[in-house]
Design a protein around this motif. Structure first.
Motif, PDB file in Angstrom:
ATOM      1  N   TRP A 242     -10.041  34.902 -45.225  1.00 61.86           N
ATOM      2  CA  TRP A 242     -10.977  34.736 -44.118  1.00 61.86           C
ATOM      3  C   TRP A 242     -10.266  35.030 -42.808  1.00 61.86           C
ATOM      4  O   TRP A 242      -9.126  34.614 -42.612  1.00 61.86           O
ATOM      5  CB  TRP A 242     -11.525  33.314 -44.103  1.00 61.86           C
ATOM      6  CG  TRP A 242     -12.413  32.994 -45.257  1.00 61.86           C
ATOM      7  CD1 TRP A 242     -12.086  32.282 -46.368  1.00 61.86           C
ATOM      8  CD2 TRP A 242     -13.770  33.387 -45.411  1.00 61.86           C
ATOM      9  NE1 TRP A 242     -13.166  32.204 -47.216  1.00 61.86           N
ATOM     10  CE2 TRP A 242     -14.226  32.877 -46.643  1.00 61.86           C
ATOM     11  CE3 TRP A 242     -14.666  34.121 -44.635  1.00 61.86           C
ATOM     12  CZ2 TRP A 242     -15.517  33.072 -47.112  1.00 61.86           C
ATOM     13  CZ3 TRP A 242     -15.953  34.310 -45.104  1.00 61.86           C
ATOM     14  CH2 TRP A 242     -16.367  33.787 -46.321  1.00 61.86           C
ATOM     15  N   PHE A 243     -10.956  35.726 -41.908  1.00 60.06           N
ATOM     16  CA  PHE A 243     -10.406  36.081 -40.599  1.00 60.06           C
ATOM     17  C   PHE A 243     -11.404  35.719 -39.518  1.00 60.06           C
ATOM     18  O   PHE A 243     -12.613  35.751 -39.747  1.00 60.06           O
ATOM     19  CB  PHE A 243     -10.128  37.590 -40.519  1.00 60.06           C
ATOM     20  CG  PHE A 243      -9.003  38.054 -41.387  1.00 60.06           C
ATOM     21  CD1 PHE A 243      -7.735  38.254 -40.864  1.00 60.06           C
ATOM     22  CD2 PHE A 243      -9.201  38.287 -42.740  1.00 60.06           C
ATOM     23  CE1 PHE A 243      -6.691  38.682 -41.666  1.00 60.06           C
ATOM     24  CE2 PHE A 243      -8.173  38.712 -43.553  1.00 60.06           C
ATOM     25  CZ  PHE A 243      -6.917  38.911 -43.013  1.00 60.06           C
ATOM     26  N   ILE A 244     -10.898  35.393 -38.333  1.00 58.41           N
ATOM     27  CA  ILE A 244     -11.735  35.280 -37.142  1.00 58.41           C
ATOM     28  C   ILE A 244     -11.218  36.309 -36.150  1.00 58.41           C
ATOM     29  O   ILE A 244     -10.002  36.482 -36.001  1.00 58.41           O
ATOM     30  CB  ILE A 244     -11.752  33.857 -36.538  1.00 58.41           C
ATOM     31  CG1 ILE A 244     -12.769  33.795 -35.385  1.00 58.41           C
ATOM     32  CG2 ILE A 244     -10.365  33.414 -36.108  1.00 58.41           C
ATOM     33  CD1 ILE A 244     -13.107  32.383 -34.945  1.00 58.41           C
TER      34      ILE A 244
ATOM     35  N   VAL B 284     -11.955  24.694 -42.426  1.00 61.69           N
ATOM     36  CA  VAL B 284     -11.495  24.149 -43.696  1.00 61.69           C
ATOM     37  C   VAL B 284     -11.830  25.162 -44.773  1.00 61.69           C
ATOM     38  O   VAL B 284     -12.923  25.734 -44.789  1.00 61.69           O
ATOM     39  CB  VAL B 284     -12.204  22.806 -44.016  1.00 61.69           C
ATOM     40  CG1 VAL B 284     -11.809  22.303 -45.386  1.00 61.69           C
ATOM     41  CG2 VAL B 284     -11.920  21.777 -42.959  1.00 61.69           C
ATOM     42  N   ILE B 285     -10.878  25.407 -45.671  1.00 60.86           N
ATOM     43  CA  ILE B 285     -11.123  26.274 -46.835  1.00 60.86           C
ATOM     44  C   ILE B 285     -11.030  25.396 -48.068  1.00 60.86           C
ATOM     45  O   ILE B 285     -10.034  24.707 -48.279  1.00 60.86           O
ATOM     46  CB  ILE B 285     -10.109  27.435 -46.901  1.00 60.86           C
ATOM     47  CG1 ILE B 285     -10.250  28.306 -45.665  1.00 60.86           C
ATOM     48  CG2 ILE B 285     -10.313  28.238 -48.180  1.00 60.86           C
ATOM     49  CD1 ILE B 285      -9.228  29.429 -45.559  1.00 60.86           C
TER      50      ILE B 285
ATOM     51  N   LEU C  12     -15.321  28.854 -47.048  1.00 62.82           N
ATOM     52  CA  LEU C  12     -14.944  28.522 -45.679  1.00 62.82           C
ATOM     53  C   LEU C  12     -16.027  27.665 -45.037  1.00 62.82           C
ATOM     54  O   LEU C  12     -17.217  27.958 -45.150  1.00 62.82           O
ATOM     55  CB  LEU C  12     -14.736  29.798 -44.857  1.00 62.82           C
ATOM     56  CG  LEU C  12     -14.319  29.584 -43.402  1.00 62.82           C
ATOM     57  CD1 LEU C  12     -12.920  28.980 -43.320  1.00 62.82           C
ATOM     58  CD2 LEU C  12     -14.365  30.895 -42.631  1.00 62.82           C
ATOM     59  N   TYR C  13     -15.587  26.618 -44.353  1.00 61.54           N
ATOM     60  CA  TYR C  13     -16.464  25.738 -43.586  1.00 61.54           C
ATOM     61  C   TYR C  13     -15.836  25.552 -42.210  1.00 61.54           C
ATOM     62  O   TYR C  13     -14.618  25.611 -42.057  1.00 61.54           O
ATOM     63  CB  TYR C  13     -16.587  24.357 -44.249  1.00 61.54           C
ATOM     64  CG  TYR C  13     -17.153  24.397 -45.642  1.00 61.54           C
ATOM     65  CD1 TYR C  13     -18.512  24.206 -45.851  1.00 61.54           C
ATOM     66  CD2 TYR C  13     -16.335  24.630 -46.745  1.00 61.54           C
ATOM     67  CE1 TYR C  13     -19.040  24.243 -47.133  1.00 61.54           C
ATOM     68  CE2 TYR C  13     -16.860  24.677 -48.026  1.00 61.54           C
ATOM     69  CZ  TYR C  13     -18.205  24.480 -48.216  1.00 61.54           C
ATOM     70  OH  TYR C  13     -18.730  24.529 -49.481  1.00 61.54           O
TER      71      TYR C  13
ATOM     72  N   LYS D  98      -7.255  38.622 -33.432  1.00 63.99           N
ATOM     73  CA  LYS D  98      -7.659  38.469 -34.830  1.00 63.99           C
ATOM     74  C   LYS D  98      -6.658  37.559 -35.511  1.00 63.99           C
ATOM     75  O   LYS D  98      -5.452  37.668 -35.281  1.00 63.99           O
ATOM     76  CB  LYS D  98      -7.720  39.831 -35.532  1.00 63.99           C
ATOM     77  CG  LYS D  98      -8.316  39.773 -36.927  1.00 63.99           C
ATOM     78  CD  LYS D  98      -8.582  41.158 -37.460  1.00 63.99           C
ATOM     79  CE  LYS D  98      -9.287  41.104 -38.803  1.00 63.99           C
ATOM     80  NZ  LYS D  98      -9.654  42.440 -39.288  1.00 63.99           N
ATOM     81  N   LEU D  99      -7.167  36.673 -36.360  1.00 64.23           N
ATOM     82  CA  LEU D  99      -6.306  35.689 -37.006  1.00 64.23           C
ATOM     83  C   LEU D  99      -6.799  35.442 -38.422  1.00 64.23           C
ATOM     84  O   LEU D  99      -7.991  35.271 -38.647  1.00 64.23           O
ATOM     85  CB  LEU D  99      -6.349  34.365 -36.219  1.00 64.23           C
ATOM     86  CG  LEU D  99      -5.631  33.185 -36.848  1.00 64.23           C
ATOM     87  CD1 LEU D  99      -4.123  33.337 -36.670  1.00 64.23           C
ATOM     88  CD2 LEU D  99      -6.112  31.884 -36.231  1.00 64.23           C
ATOM     89  N   ARG D 100      -5.852  35.424 -39.372  1.00 61.29           N
ATOM     90  CA  ARG D 100      -6.197  35.033 -40.742  1.00 61.29           C
ATOM     91  C   ARG D 100      -6.268  33.518 -40.792  1.00 61.29           C
ATOM     92  O   ARG D 100      -5.319  32.825 -40.393  1.00 61.29           O
ATOM     93  CB  ARG D 100      -5.167  35.552 -41.736  1.00 61.29           C
ATOM     94  CG  ARG D 100      -5.565  35.232 -43.163  1.00 61.29           C
ATOM     95  CD  ARG D 100      -4.613  35.793 -44.179  1.00 61.29           C
ATOM     96  NE  ARG D 100      -5.163  35.583 -45.504  1.00 61.29           N
ATOM     97  CZ  ARG D 100      -5.218  36.495 -46.439  1.00 61.29           C
ATOM     98  NH1 ARG D 100      -4.731  37.699 -46.206  1.00 61.29           N
ATOM     99  NH2 ARG D 100      -5.725  36.227 -47.610  1.00 61.29           N
ATOM    100  N   LEU D 101      -7.396  32.999 -41.271  1.00 64.60           N
ATOM    101  CA  LEU D 101      -7.593  31.555 -41.340  1.00 64.60           C
ATOM    102  C   LEU D 101      -7.003  31.011 -42.636  1.00 64.60           C
ATOM    103  O   LEU D 101      -7.248  31.565 -43.709  1.00 64.60           O
ATOM    104  CB  LEU D 101      -9.091  31.235 -41.267  1.00 64.60           C
ATOM    105  CG  LEU D 101      -9.783  31.631 -39.965  1.00 64.60           C
ATOM    106  CD1 LEU D 101     -11.293  31.560 -40.115  1.00 64.60           C
ATOM    107  CD2 LEU D 101      -9.307  30.758 -38.820  1.00 64.60           C
TER     108      LEU D 101
END
Length: 181
Positions: A140-142, A179-180, A92-93, A160-163
């Protein structure tokens, strides 16, 4: 050499004198020390003082508790199914406002205004610990950490959100593009 503190007379409201004296008795600190601590905390919380810019030694008469080692956590072996689910979806970036990409190299990556954050967003509207990026369940989650001004995606506040990559997340005046790879 630093100048000694300035003595000022402070008038307290009726309901504050008794609890302040009780707190002084309980902590063993003088009223001046307690007022200094309270004013400092208020200035930090309102953004008028940065904690990393002030060097304030603890009062000499402060009684500290000995440091205790935490108990070791129990070892649990993941089942083969959960081990497969924990594999990362990719690296993840994110970039902030068209800045250079930042690699998230930890499973828990803290965003905020505080000096202990992994990425510091310097804006008074950003909470000290505003949001966290985590790697869990193979993705990845934020997540918003109950911040005052929230975390936003496409004009809607999120908790909460899955990226998936390609998201543009707003935290106050900042836009974070993920970006993944």
């Amino acid at each position: 050499m630093d100048k000694p503190g300035v003595k000022k007379t402070v008038e307290f409201g009726r309901g504050l004198v008794r609890p302040l004296k009780a707190l002084a008795d309980t902590t063993g600190l003088g009223i001046d020390a307690l007022v200094n601590i309270a004013v400092y905390e208020l200035l930090v919380r309102t953004g008028h003082v940065r904690p990393d810019s002030v060097s304030v030694p603890p009062p000499a008469d402060l009684k500290l508790v000995e440091q205790v080692e935490p108990a070791p956590s129990p070892r649990v072996r993941p089942s083969p199914a959960s081990a497969r689910a924990a594999q990362p979806a990719g690296h993840l970036y994110f970039s902030v406002d068209d800045g250079p990409p930042v690699a998230v190299r930890k499973k828990v990556f803290l965003l905020g205004r505080g000096s202990k954050c992994d990425y510091i967003l310097r804006d008074r509207g950003v909470s000290r610990e505003h949001a966290v990026i985590t790697m869990e369940r193979g993705g990845w989650f934020i997540e918003d950490l109950n911040s005052a001004n929230g975390v936003w995606l496409d004009g809607e506040q999120i908790s909460k959100l899955r990226l998936k990559g390609g998201e543009e997340i707003q935290i106050c005046n900042y836009t974070l593009r993920f970006v993944i790879k």
